[in-house]
Design a protein around this motif. Structure first.
Motif, mmCIF file in Angstrom:
data_model
loop_
_atom_site.group_PDB
_atom_site.id
_atom_site.type_symbol
_atom_site.label_atom_id
_atom_site.label_comp_id
_atom_site.label_asym_id
_atom_site.label_seq_id
_atom_site.Cartn_x
_atom_site.Cartn_y
_atom_site.Cartn_z
ATOM 1 N N TYR A 31 0.817 -1.267 -0.101
ATOM 2 C CA TYR A 31 0.128 -0.099 -0.015
ATOM 3 C C TYR A 31 0.917 1.233 -0.081
ATOM 4 N N ALA A 32 0.325 2.208 -0.799
ATOM 5 C CA ALA A 32 0.835 3.621 -0.365
ATOM 6 C C ALA A 32 0.296 4.334 0.742
ATOM 7 N N LEU A 33 1.088 5.021 1.332
ATOM 8 C CA LEU A 33 0.635 5.625 2.537
ATOM 9 C C LEU A 33 1.030 7.206 2.608
ATOM 10 N N GLY A 34 0.270 7.850 3.719
ATOM 11 C CA GLY A 34 0.386 9.348 3.411
ATOM 12 C C GLY A 34 0.256 9.859 4.898
ATOM 13 N N TRP A 35 0.668 11.034 5.025
ATOM 14 C CA TRP A 35 0.405 12.171 6.194
ATOM 15 C C TRP A 35 -0.581 12.976 5.833
ATOM 16 N N PHE A 36 -1.550 13.289 6.863
ATOM 17 C CA PHE A 36 -2.622 14.210 6.658
ATOM 18 C C PHE A 36 -2.555 15.094 8.028
ATOM 19 N N ARG A 37 -3.192 16.197 7.844
ATOM 20 C CA ARG A 37 -3.542 17.099 9.030
ATOM 21 C C ARG A 37 -4.779 17.624 9.069
ATOM 22 N N GLU A 38 -5.339 17.954 10.137
ATOM 23 C CA GLU A 38 -6.523 18.574 10.308
ATOM 24 C C GLU A 38 -6.115 19.735 11.477
ATOM 25 N N ALA A 39 -6.798 20.696 11.345
ATOM 26 C CA ALA A 39 -6.879 22.094 12.259
ATOM 27 C C ALA A 39 -8.230 22.507 12.348
ATOM 28 N N PRO A 40 -8.283 23.269 13.578
ATOM 29 C CA PRO A 40 -9.711 23.656 13.778
ATOM 30 C C PRO A 40 -10.268 24.759 12.769
ATOM 31 N N GLY A 41 -11.645 24.579 12.148
ATOM 32 C CA GLY A 41 -11.858 25.463 11.255
ATOM 33 C C GLY A 41 -11.376 25.405 9.785
ATOM 34 N N LYS A 42 -10.552 24.171 9.747
ATOM 35 C CA LYS A 42 -9.919 23.829 8.307
ATOM 36 C C LYS A 42 -10.333 22.532 7.595
ATOM 37 N N ASP A 44 -9.100 18.878 6.138
ATOM 38 C CA ASP A 44 -8.081 17.948 6.256
ATOM 39 C C ASP A 44 -7.125 18.299 4.835
ATOM 40 N N ASP A 45 -6.131 18.155 5.301
ATOM 41 C CA ASP A 45 -5.018 18.659 3.915
ATOM 42 C C ASP A 45 -3.866 17.587 4.041
ATOM 43 N N GLY A 46 -3.881 17.190 2.675
ATOM 44 C CA GLY A 46 -2.773 16.146 2.582
ATOM 45 C C GLY A 46 -1.379 16.808 2.748
ATOM 46 N N VAL A 47 -0.340 16.068 3.330
ATOM 47 C CA VAL A 47 0.756 16.722 3.448
ATOM 48 C C VAL A 47 1.881 15.974 2.770
ATOM 49 N N SER A 48 1.650 14.786 2.734
ATOM 50 C CA SER A 48 2.622 14.078 1.878
ATOM 51 C C SER A 48 2.117 12.686 1.771
ATOM 52 N N CYS A 49 2.900 11.961 0.763
ATOM 53 C CA CYS A 49 2.715 10.601 0.568
ATOM 54 C C CYS A 49 3.854 9.955 0.011
ATOM 55 N N ILE A 50 3.743 8.407 -0.080
ATOM 56 C CA ILE A 50 4.912 7.655 -0.522
ATOM 57 C C ILE A 50 4.328 6.483 -1.139
ATOM 58 N N ASN A 51 4.937 6.112 -2.246
ATOM 59 C CA ASN A 51 4.295 4.764 -2.805
ATOM 60 C C ASN A 51 4.990 3.497 -2.290
ATOM 61 N N ASP A 61 2.514 21.943 -1.375
ATOM 62 C CA ASP A 61 3.581 23.003 -1.373
ATOM 63 C C ASP A 61 4.374 23.555 -0.344
ATOM 64 N N SER A 62 3.410 23.854 0.670
ATOM 65 C CA SER A 62 3.874 24.266 1.869
ATOM 66 C C SER A 62 4.853 23.349 2.758
ATOM 67 N N ALA A 63 4.841 22.140 2.253
ATOM 68 C CA ALA A 63 5.852 21.066 2.726
ATOM 69 C C ALA A 63 7.279 20.880 2.332
ATOM 70 N N LYS A 64 7.125 21.099 0.879
ATOM 71 C CA LYS A 64 8.279 21.034 0.067
ATOM 72 C C LYS A 64 9.509 21.775 0.531
ATOM 73 N N ASP A 89 2.008 25.170 10.526
ATOM 74 C CA ASP A 89 2.025 23.854 10.749
ATOM 75 C C ASP A 89 1.203 23.115 11.813
ATOM 76 N N THR A 90 0.864 23.976 12.772
ATOM 77 C CA THR A 90 0.223 23.546 13.586
ATOM 78 C C THR A 90 -1.223 22.777 13.527
ATOM 79 N N ALA A 91 -1.256 21.443 14.076
ATOM 80 C CA ALA A 91 -2.437 20.787 13.596
ATOM 81 C C ALA A 91 -2.438 19.354 14.178
ATOM 82 N N LEU A 92 -3.371 18.532 14.091
ATOM 83 C CA LEU A 92 -3.299 17.112 14.201
ATOM 84 C C LEU A 92 -3.015 16.352 13.147
ATOM 85 N N TYR A 93 -1.682 15.512 13.186
ATOM 86 C CA TYR A 93 -1.077 14.801 12.142
ATOM 87 C C TYR A 93 -1.596 13.334 12.410
#
Length: 121
Positions: A31-42, A44-51, A61-64, A89-93
């Motif tokens: 499986y491919a896997l990823g990191w995501f984050r959630e912040a209050p009022g926003k 969910d945002d995909g941060v990064s993934c890997i095959n 873009d903000s993580a590059k 970057d503050t969020a629940l990852y």
């Protein structure tokens, strides 16, 4: 399937953290896997993934240039090295299984509870 994150914390801007995600209950290297984050009022945002093999990665873009995703298929563990952290970057990852897609959405139910990252100025 269980995904358990660790490594979050409270840091100052410019500092680093490394998140880990221990996965059990599935064939990790299928499986491919990823990191995501959630912040209050926003949304969910995909941060990064890997095959599956770790040969291809994707970053929002903000993580590059600051974050590095990696996986150890022998240890069933996913990592996210985060350098030069900023208050935005503050969020629940949380980590998630994205099937065969990178980038891609988390498969329903295949995500961890998350680890909190808080960055202060």
């Amino acid at each position: 399937v269980q995904l358990v994150e660790s490594g979050g914390g409270s840091v100052q801007a410019g500092e680093s953290l490394t998140l880990s995600c221990q996965v059990s209950g599935l064939d990790f290297d299928d499986y491919a896997l990823g990191w995501f984050r959630e912040a209050p009022g926003k949304e969910d945002d995909g941060v990064s993934c890997i095959n599956l093999l770790g040969s291809r990665t994707w970053y929002t873009d903000s993580a590059k240039g600051r974050f590095t995703i990696s996986r150890d298929n022998a240890k069933n563990t996913l990592y996210l090295q985060m350098n030069n952290l900023a208050p935005e970057d503050t969020a629940l990852y949380y980590c998630g299984v994205t099937g065969r897609s990178c980038p891609g959405p988390v498969l329903f139910g295949y995500r961890g509870q998350g680890t909190q990252v808080t960055v202060s100025t």
